[in-house]
Design a protein around this motif. Structure first.
Motif, short mmCIF file in Angstrom:
data_model
loop_
_atom_site.label_atom_id
_atom_site.label_comp_id
_atom_site.label_asym_id
_atom_site.label_seq_id
_atom_site.Cartn_x
_atom_site.Cartn_y
_atom_site.Cartn_z
N ALA A 1 18.90 58.41 101.68
CA ALA A 1 18.65 58.34 103.12
C ALA A 1 18.79 59.69 103.82
CB ALA A 1 19.59 57.32 103.77
N CYS A 2 19.73 60.50 103.34
CA CYS A 2 19.97 61.78 104.03
C CYS A 2 19.29 62.96 103.33
CB CYS A 2 21.45 62.04 104.22
SG CYS A 2 22.37 62.41 102.73
N GLY A 3 18.50 62.68 102.27
CA GLY A 3 17.71 63.72 101.64
C GLY A 3 18.38 64.49 100.54
N ARG A 4 19.59 64.13 100.16
CA ARG A 4 20.25 64.81 99.04
C ARG A 4 19.61 64.40 97.71
NH1 ARG A 4 26.38 63.52 101.16
NH2 ARG A 4 26.16 64.65 103.14
N LEU A 5 19.14 63.17 97.66
CA LEU A 5 18.36 62.67 96.53
C LEU A 5 16.99 62.25 97.06
CD1 LEU A 5 20.98 60.31 94.80
CD2 LEU A 5 20.14 62.49 93.89
N ASP A 6 16.00 62.30 96.19
CA ASP A 6 14.66 61.87 96.56
C ASP A 6 14.35 60.46 96.07
OD1 ASP A 6 13.83 64.53 97.68
OD2 ASP A 6 14.28 65.12 95.62
N GLY A 7 15.14 59.98 95.11
CA GLY A 7 14.93 58.63 94.59
C GLY A 7 16.11 58.19 93.76
N SER B 1 7.00 65.27 98.06
CA SER B 1 5.83 64.43 97.79
C SER B 1 5.40 64.49 96.34
CB SER B 1 4.67 64.84 98.70
OG SER B 1 4.32 66.20 98.47
N ARG B 2 6.07 65.34 95.55
CA ARG B 2 5.76 65.44 94.11
C ARG B 2 7.03 65.20 93.32
NH1 ARG B 2 3.38 70.48 91.82
NH2 ARG B 2 5.39 71.32 92.52
N LEU B 3 6.92 64.45 92.23
CA LEU B 3 8.09 64.23 91.37
C LEU B 3 8.62 65.55 90.83
CD1 LEU B 3 7.03 61.01 89.41
CD2 LEU B 3 8.85 61.23 91.13
N ALA B 4 7.73 66.53 90.63
CA ALA B 4 8.16 67.83 90.11
C ALA B 4 9.10 68.55 91.07
CB ALA B 4 6.94 68.70 89.84
N ASP B 5 9.11 68.14 92.33
CA ASP B 5 9.99 68.77 93.32
C ASP B 5 11.23 67.94 93.62
OD1 ASP B 5 8.13 70.84 93.67
OD2 ASP B 5 7.01 69.66 95.16
N LEU C 1 4.64 56.65 92.99
CA LEU C 1 4.72 57.45 91.78
C LEU C 1 5.81 56.95 90.85
CD1 LEU C 1 4.33 61.02 93.36
CD2 LEU C 1 2.54 59.58 92.35
N LEU C 2 6.98 56.60 91.41
CA LEU C 2 8.07 56.11 90.57
C LEU C 2 7.81 54.68 90.11
CD1 LEU C 2 11.18 57.72 92.27
CD2 LEU C 2 10.49 57.95 89.89
N ALA D 1 9.75 64.16 84.46
CA ALA D 1 8.85 64.34 85.60
C ALA D 1 9.48 65.08 86.78
CB ALA D 1 8.36 62.98 86.07
N CYS D 2 10.84 65.10 86.85
CA CYS D 2 11.49 65.64 88.04
C CYS D 2 12.25 66.93 87.71
CB CYS D 2 12.44 64.61 88.64
SG CYS D 2 13.95 64.33 87.69
N GLN D 3 12.96 67.45 88.70
CA GLN D 3 13.75 68.67 88.46
C GLN D 3 15.01 68.37 87.65
OE1 GLN D 3 14.43 70.56 92.26
NE2 GLN D 3 12.37 71.43 92.32
N ASP D 4 15.70 67.25 87.99
CA ASP D 4 16.90 66.88 87.24
C ASP D 4 17.33 65.48 87.67
OD1 ASP D 4 18.94 67.07 85.41
OD2 ASP D 4 19.90 68.82 86.30
N ILE D 5 18.29 64.92 86.88
CA ILE D 5 18.82 63.58 87.10
C ILE D 5 20.31 63.68 87.42
CG2 ILE D 5 19.38 61.39 85.96
CD1 ILE D 5 16.50 61.45 86.37
N ARG D 6 20.77 62.81 88.30
CA ARG D 6 22.20 62.68 88.59
C ARG D 6 22.64 61.25 88.28
NH1 ARG D 6 21.63 67.19 88.23
NH2 ARG D 6 21.92 68.88 89.76
N ARG D 7 23.92 61.11 87.89
CA ARG D 7 24.50 59.78 87.65
C ARG D 7 25.94 59.84 88.16
NH1 ARG D 7 25.54 54.55 87.76
NH2 ARG D 7 26.66 53.73 85.97
#
Length: 260
Positions: A197-203, A147-151, A254-255, A179-185
């Motif tokens: 959808a399965c919770g590995r990413l939050d956004g 629920s927080r971008l920091a998480d 938030l995003l 704002a977040c823990q890290d970025i993936r590409r």
């Protein structure tokens, strides 16, 4: 709910899995053609699309077909139509990156009612029927509870096909990163959506995609409890491309605020 019967949906999923095995063959790519400086098509893209178009025509001849490759016939959006990306992540495929997928959706009445995304490298098959929940290889999936971008762990695309958007994309990525823990590409939008959808990413955000990139993943995220819109909050088109923002739902406002 999708107009597909459970039996027909099962046959379609099996067809996608069979065709998708070609992606995982290291020797499968024999021909590469450039559609643009950063957009490619291989013999694998064409082979998968041709195989699935033929099988879908046999299984449900009344359903129209929209595929990424080759000539695209005019589609009547008032009638059901398939939306296929035979290889999402073609650049990954060319470089043996091992992260590509087959993405197939069924659109009915202006919305996606059925979707399947198959990753042949992990053999994970993400599926959803409208109103029926989302699954990974038969197991129910849900979005994360962050629920927080920091998480959060987020993913962002780099718009290689529309580099005039790169400054905006990388500015947004920096704002997300701060704002977040890290970025993936990872270079495969359909799998980014499934990972939300399965919770590995939050956004996940990408500024320029096509319907075949996101149609199946759109439904899978929604059926897993998440939310998908354009980066400004508007609805996505199933016949024209645009940007995509997918989240677990809680992070969506938030995003949206962060991206403006």
């Amino acid at each position: 709910m999708s107009g597909l019967t459970p039996a027909l949906a099962g046959q379609v999923i099996a067809a996608v899995q069979r065709a998708g095995q070609l992606l995982a063959d290291p020797a499968a790519v024999q021909r590469i053609a450039a559609k643009s400086a950063t957009d490619f098509v291989t013999n694998v893209d064409c082979a998968v699309q041709n195989a699935l178009r033929e099988q879908l025509a046999q299984l449900a001849p009344e359903i129209q077909f929209l595929g990424e490759e080759g000539e695209r016939p005019s589609i009547d959006p008032a009638r059901p139509f398939w939306i296929l990306d035979p290889v999402d992540g073609t650049t990954n495929l060319i470089h043996h990156f091992g992260h590509s997928a087959v993405s197939l959706a069924l659109a009915e009445g202006g919305q996606v009612t059925f979707g399947v995304v198959y990753n042949p490298y992990t053999r994970e098959c993400f599926t959803a029927r409208r109103g029926g929940g989302a699954y990974c290889s038969g197991r129910p999936i849900r979005v994360s509870g962050a629920s927080r971008l920091a998480d959060s762990l987020l993913s962002a695309g780099t718009v290689p096909g529309q580099r005039q958007l790169a400054d905006r994309a990388f500015a947004q990525m920096r704002a997300m990163y701060d704002a977040c823990q890290d970025i993936r590409r990872c270079g495969c939008a359909s799998l980014d959506l499934c990972w939300v959808a399965c919770g590995r990413l939050d956004g996940f955000v990408e500024l320029a995609l096509q319907p075949w990139d996101y149609a199946a993943g759109l439904l899978i995220v929604e059926e897993a409890g998440g939310r998908v819109t354009g980066p400004e909050g508007g609805p996505l088109s199933l016949t024209q491309g645009g940007g995509v923002l997918a989240t677990n739902g809680a992070l969506h406002p938030l995003l949206l605020e962060l991206l403006q």
